[in-house]
Design a protein around this motif. Structure first.
Motif, PDB file in Angstrom:
ATOM      1  N   PHE A  78       0.782  -1.181   0.222  1.00  0.00           N
ATOM      2  CA  PHE A  78      -0.024  -0.091   0.027  1.00  0.00           C
ATOM      3  C   PHE A  78       0.827   1.281  -0.064  1.00  0.00           C
ATOM      4  CE2 PHE A  78       0.693  -0.166   4.503  1.00  0.00           C
ATOM      5  CZ  PHE A  78       0.486   1.325   5.051  1.00  0.00           C
ATOM      6  N   VAL A  79       0.125   2.287  -0.639  1.00  0.00           N
ATOM      7  CA  VAL A  79       1.042   3.469  -0.751  1.00  0.00           C
ATOM      8  C   VAL A  79       0.248   4.749   0.045  1.00  0.00           C
ATOM      9  CG1 VAL A  79       2.239   3.006  -2.862  1.00  0.00           C
ATOM     10  CG2 VAL A  79       0.038   4.042  -3.226  1.00  0.00           C
ATOM     11  N   ASN A  80      -1.137   4.484   0.112  1.00  0.00           N
ATOM     12  CA  ASN A  80      -1.752   5.287   0.986  1.00  0.00           C
ATOM     13  C   ASN A  80      -3.024   4.552   1.492  1.00  0.00           C
ATOM     14  OD1 ASN A  80      -4.058   5.770  -0.845  1.00  0.00           O
ATOM     15  ND2 ASN A  80      -2.852   7.046  -1.874  1.00  0.00           N
ATOM     16  N   SER A  81      -3.663   5.196   2.386  1.00  0.00           N
ATOM     17  CA  SER A  81      -4.705   4.661   3.298  1.00  0.00           C
ATOM     18  C   SER A  81      -5.799   5.833   3.511  1.00  0.00           C
ATOM     19  CB  SER A  81      -4.279   3.802   4.445  1.00  0.00           C
ATOM     20  OG  SER A  81      -3.783   4.932   5.215  1.00  0.00           O
ATOM     21  N   PHE A  98       2.674   8.418   2.318  1.00  0.00           N
ATOM     22  CA  PHE A  98       4.010   8.030   2.789  1.00  0.00           C
ATOM     23  C   PHE A  98       4.418   9.247   3.964  1.00  0.00           C
ATOM     24  CE2 PHE A  98       4.772   6.471  -1.700  1.00  0.00           C
ATOM     25  CZ  PHE A  98       4.744   5.196  -1.418  1.00  0.00           C
ATOM     26  N   GLY A  99       5.393   8.598   4.832  1.00  0.00           N
ATOM     27  CA  GLY A  99       5.798   9.298   5.898  1.00  0.00           C
ATOM     28  C   GLY A  99       4.637   9.893   6.853  1.00  0.00           C
ATOM     29  N   ASN A 100       3.528   9.344   6.792  1.00  0.00           N
ATOM     30  CA  ASN A 100       2.354   9.545   7.472  1.00  0.00           C
ATOM     31  C   ASN A 100       1.999  11.131   7.408  1.00  0.00           C
ATOM     32  OD1 ASN A 100       2.661   7.160   8.819  1.00  0.00           O
ATOM     33  ND2 ASN A 100       3.918   8.303  10.455  1.00  0.00           N
ATOM     34  N   ALA A 101       2.001  11.401   6.013  1.00  0.00           N
ATOM     35  CA  ALA A 101       1.718  12.906   5.410  1.00  0.00           C
ATOM     36  C   ALA A 101       0.198  12.717   4.684  1.00  0.00           C
ATOM     37  CB  ALA A 101       2.532  13.372   4.477  1.00  0.00           C
ATOM     38  N   ALA A 102      -0.648  13.673   5.400  1.00  0.00           N
ATOM     39  CA  ALA A 102      -1.918  13.768   4.831  1.00  0.00           C
ATOM     40  C   ALA A 102      -1.999  14.429   3.399  1.00  0.00           C
ATOM     41  CB  ALA A 102      -2.532  14.822   5.782  1.00  0.00           C
ATOM     42  N   GLU A 103      -2.594  13.468   2.609  1.00  0.00           N
ATOM     43  CA  GLU A 103      -2.575  13.873   1.202  1.00  0.00           C
ATOM     44  C   GLU A 103      -4.073  14.542   0.734  1.00  0.00           C
ATOM     45  OE1 GLU A 103      -2.355  10.392  -0.993  1.00  0.00           O
ATOM     46  OE2 GLU A 103       0.025   9.781  -0.385  1.00  0.00           O
ATOM     47  N   THR A 104      -5.025  14.284   1.342  1.00  0.00           N
ATOM     48  CA  THR A 104      -6.102  15.050   0.924  1.00  0.00           C
ATOM     49  C   THR A 104      -7.274  14.671   1.928  1.00  0.00           C
ATOM     50  OG1 THR A 104      -7.484  15.887  -0.773  1.00  0.00           O
ATOM     51  CG2 THR A 104      -7.298  13.439  -0.526  1.00  0.00           C
ATOM     52  N   ILE A 105      -8.070  15.548   2.071  1.00  0.00           N
ATOM     53  CA  ILE A 105      -9.602  15.382   2.943  1.00  0.00           C
ATOM     54  C   ILE A 105     -10.584  15.934   2.015  1.00  0.00           C
ATOM     55  CG2 ILE A 105      -9.315  17.789   4.013  1.00  0.00           C
ATOM     56  CD1 ILE A 105     -10.237  16.209   6.671  1.00  0.00           C
ATOM     57  N   ILE A 106     -11.540  15.328   2.294  1.00  0.00           N
ATOM     58  CA  ILE A 106     -13.197  15.682   1.607  1.00  0.00           C
ATOM     59  C   ILE A 106     -14.066  15.158   2.695  1.00  0.00           C
ATOM     60  CG2 ILE A 106     -13.154  13.492   0.283  1.00  0.00           C
ATOM     61  CD1 ILE A 106     -13.999  15.451  -1.950  1.00  0.00           C
ATOM     62  N   SER A 107     -15.104  15.987   2.388  1.00  0.00           N
ATOM     63  CA  SER A 107     -16.063  15.665   3.188  1.00  0.00           C
ATOM     64  C   SER A 107     -17.102  14.350   2.318  1.00  0.00           C
ATOM     65  CB  SER A 107     -17.469  16.798   3.393  1.00  0.00           C
ATOM     66  OG  SER A 107     -18.463  16.456   3.891  1.00  0.00           O
TER      67      SER A 107
END
Length: 140
Positions: A78-81, A98-107
């Motif tokens: 896996f590359v993101n969750s 990667f690196g526990n970085a938030a990539e995006t967020i959406i409602s």
């Protein structure tokens, strides 16, 4: 910016189980999420309230629902969750890479993930890779 490798999205309700066991194994110890510039831009563009972002920073895999994981299909890892976060009756999806970085967020009320197609061979490969990785961790 896209990735240079093919990915497939798998959903926790459809498996493979070993993939989601692996995601939890990796993410359970994580307590804090890093916010990237891209993530903060998405927060602004999507009008995500600051209290939601504050809640995201203190990650807890045992309290949040794992929804999906994207897998690098040539490696099976896996590359993101994607995690579901309920806040005041609303549900948000937070994608962590990667690196526990938030990539995006959406409602969730404004969007839905599109199911991605994968072959039986890809599913079986991802299951095998993650089962073997988890077995290696148990043998340590």
């Amino acid at each position: 910016m896209g990735t240079r490798f093919d990915k497939r999205r798998f959903y926790a309700d459809k498996g493979p189980a070993s993939l989601f066991e692996r995601v939890h194994y990796i993410m359970d110890p994580v307590k804090e999420i890093r916010f990237t510039g891209h993530f903060l831009d998405r927060q602004h563009d999507r009008h995500i309230p600051q209290n939601i972002i504050d809640r995201c920073q203190n990650f807890d895999a045992r309290k949040w629902k794992l929804v999906a994981a994207e897998v690098r299909i040539d490696k099976g890892k896996f590359v993101n969750s994607c995690w579901e976060i309920p806040v005041n009756g609303d549900i948000y999806w937070l994608v962590i890479g990667f690196g526990n970085a938030a990539e995006t967020i959406i409602s969730k009320k404004y969007s839905a993930f599109r199911r991605t197609e994968y072959t039986k061979e890809e599913y079986d490969f991802v299951e095998q890779v993650n089962r073997e990785l988890m077995q290696e961790n148990r043998d340590i």
